[in-house]
Design a protein around this motif. Structure first.
Motif, PDB file in Angstrom:
ATOM      1  N   VAL A  63       0.856  -1.187   0.000  1.00  0.00           N
ATOM      2  CA  VAL A  63       0.000   0.000   0.000  1.00  0.00           C
ATOM      3  C   VAL A  63       0.893   1.238   0.000  1.00  0.00           C
ATOM      4  O   VAL A  63       1.875   1.291   0.740  1.00  0.00           O
ATOM      5  N   GLN A  64       0.518   2.217  -0.820  1.00  0.00           N
ATOM      6  CA  GLN A  64       1.266   3.481  -0.801  1.00  0.00           C
ATOM      7  C   GLN A  64       0.734   4.330   0.349  1.00  0.00           C
ATOM      8  O   GLN A  64       0.139   5.393   0.129  1.00  0.00           O
ATOM      9  N   GLY A  65       0.938   3.839   1.548  1.00  0.00           N
ATOM     10  CA  GLY A  65       0.395   4.531   2.715  1.00  0.00           C
ATOM     11  C   GLY A  65       1.125   4.131   3.981  1.00  0.00           C
ATOM     12  O   GLY A  65       2.173   3.488   3.939  1.00  0.00           O
ATOM     13  N   THR A  66       0.544   4.509   5.090  1.00  0.00           N
ATOM     14  CA  THR A  66       1.153   4.275   6.396  1.00  0.00           C
ATOM     15  C   THR A  66       0.752   2.894   6.931  1.00  0.00           C
ATOM     16  O   THR A  66      -0.182   2.270   6.407  1.00  0.00           O
ATOM     17  N   PRO A  67       1.412   2.450   7.991  1.00  0.00           N
ATOM     18  CA  PRO A  67       0.996   1.181   8.619  1.00  0.00           C
ATOM     19  C   PRO A  67      -0.471   1.227   9.052  1.00  0.00           C
ATOM     20  O   PRO A  67      -1.206   0.242   8.868  1.00  0.00           O
ATOM     21  N   THR A  68      -0.896   2.346   9.602  1.00  0.00           N
ATOM     22  CA  THR A  68      -2.302   2.461  10.029  1.00  0.00           C
ATOM     23  C   THR A  68      -3.233   2.384   8.823  1.00  0.00           C
ATOM     24  O   THR A  68      -4.281   1.732   8.879  1.00  0.00           O
ATOM     25  N   ASP A  69      -2.850   3.039   7.713  1.00  0.00           N
ATOM     26  CA  ASP A  69      -3.634   2.910   6.474  1.00  0.00           C
ATOM     27  C   ASP A  69      -3.802   1.436   6.113  1.00  0.00           C
ATOM     28  O   ASP A  69      -4.897   0.997   5.746  1.00  0.00           O
ATOM     29  N   CYS A  70      -2.702   0.703   6.159  1.00  0.00           N
ATOM     30  CA  CYS A  70      -2.719  -0.710   5.731  1.00  0.00           C
ATOM     31  C   CYS A  70      -3.733  -1.513   6.524  1.00  0.00           C
ATOM     32  O   CYS A  70      -4.569  -2.223   5.953  1.00  0.00           O
ATOM     33  N   VAL A  71      -3.645  -1.413   7.845  1.00  0.00           N
ATOM     34  CA  VAL A  71      -4.536  -2.220   8.688  1.00  0.00           C
ATOM     35  C   VAL A  71      -5.968  -1.701   8.576  1.00  0.00           C
ATOM     36  O   VAL A  71      -6.924  -2.475   8.519  1.00  0.00           O
ATOM     37  N   HIS A  72      -6.092  -0.383   8.494  1.00  0.00           N
ATOM     38  CA  HIS A  72      -7.427   0.205   8.363  1.00  0.00           C
ATOM     39  C   HIS A  72      -8.124  -0.306   7.101  1.00  0.00           C
ATOM     40  O   HIS A  72      -9.284  -0.731   7.147  1.00  0.00           O
ATOM     41  N   LEU A  73      -7.425  -0.271   5.980  1.00  0.00           N
ATOM     42  CA  LEU A  73      -7.998  -0.782   4.726  1.00  0.00           C
ATOM     43  C   LEU A  73      -8.367  -2.255   4.873  1.00  0.00           C
ATOM     44  O   LEU A  73      -9.454  -2.681   4.466  1.00  0.00           O
ATOM     45  N   ALA A  74      -7.434  -3.012   5.444  1.00  0.00           N
ATOM     46  CA  ALA A  74      -7.606  -4.463   5.493  1.00  0.00           C
ATOM     47  C   ALA A  74      -8.787  -4.893   6.349  1.00  0.00           C
ATOM     48  O   ALA A  74      -9.416  -5.909   6.067  1.00  0.00           O
ATOM     49  N   ILE A  75      -9.087  -4.106   7.395  1.00  0.00           N
ATOM     50  CA  ILE A  75     -10.170  -4.546   8.289  1.00  0.00           C
ATOM     51  C   ILE A  75     -11.468  -3.774   8.050  1.00  0.00           C
ATOM     52  O   ILE A  75     -12.455  -4.008   8.725  1.00  0.00           O
TER      53      ILE A  75
END
Ligand code: MN
Length: 252
Positions: A63-75
């Motif tokens: 993801v072209q984003g932050t760690p929080t972006d990644c988990v947020h998108l995923a869940i």
């Protein structure tokens, strides 16, 4: 059993590869991680641009984003199924004491709290000389996840795990710890860009100040895996009454 794995060092980092491999026989593992190193990103969300997700390998998304972006998108909708746990790491570097406020590794685990399941952030206490035993960190994560499945913990827990950078057999064991704290950071490092204009590097974290009994710093110094239970509530409840009295002085 589905485990979401993320980190802040980027999807190609040694730590996340070791971690997803170690967890693969316990659960179905999905990796959703930043496309590059986003260490120090803390709990930041990208709100000013859309996020592109690329499946680089089966079950591995960057993801072209932050760690929080990644988990947020995923869940919250990237997949048509839910995960059962979030495990973040294995970070290249300790997240001890005040580090947790800046850490993207810990932030990814914190974002997972919306799942209502215990989440885990794992960091390897690497130094320039220590060798980078990421498999040690991954095996520790696997042990803890296995134990959490057998003997569930309070589902609201976020566990911040730090692992000495040594071969697995050299670990002394596990210690439940509290966060210590550091002295203030070292000074910024001034430099010049190629056009001669001043720029500044953020300096290294300060040395440990409270590394006393029961702290994460002490457990690591003694060769133990440090496991700190974190909570989200930053309210300083003990002074709430006193503060309310002080505010009355403002009138109204
Ligand atoms: Mn990192």
């Amino acid at each position: 059993m589905k485990i979401l794995v993320s980190n802040d060092d980027g999807y190609q980092a040694r730590g996340i590869r070791a971690l997803s491999k170690a967890l693969a026989d316990l659960a179905e593992v999905t990796v959703v991680a930043p496309d590059r190193n986003r260490s120090g990103a803390s709990n930041s969300l990208t709100l000013d641009m859309p996020l592109r997700v690329i499946e680089v390998d089966p079950g591995v998304y960057c993801v072209q984003g932050t760690p929080t972006d990644c988990v947020h998108l995923a869940i919250t909708g990237l997949f048509d199924y839910d995960h059962d746990m979030v495990v973040s790491g294995v970070n290249d570097g300790a997240n001890l004491g005040d580090d947790v406020l800046y850490s993207g590794t810990v932030a990814a685990a914190i974002e997972g709290r919306f799942l209502g399941l215990p989440t885990l952030a794992v960091s390897l206490c690497t130094t320039p000389e220590s060798g980078g035993h990421f498999e040690t960190g991954a095996r520790v994560a696997r042990q803890l996840v296995g134990e959490m499945l057998e003997r569930p913990l309070d589902p609201s827990l976020i566990l911040n795990v730090n692992v000495p950078d040594v071969p697995f057999e050299a670990l002394k064991g596990f210690r439940g710890t509290r966060l210590g704290y550091r002295h203030r950071s070292e000074a910024i490092i001034p430099a010049r860009d190629p056009r001669g204009r001043p720029v500044y590097w953020v300096g290294p974290a300060g040395p440990q100040q409270d590394a006393g009994p029961g702290t994460d710093f002490q457990a690591i110094a003694q060769g133990y895996v440090s496991v700190t239970p974190l909570q989200i509530d930053l309210t300083r409840h003990a002074v709430l009454g006193e503060l309310s009295g002080w505010l009355e002085g403002l009138g109204g």
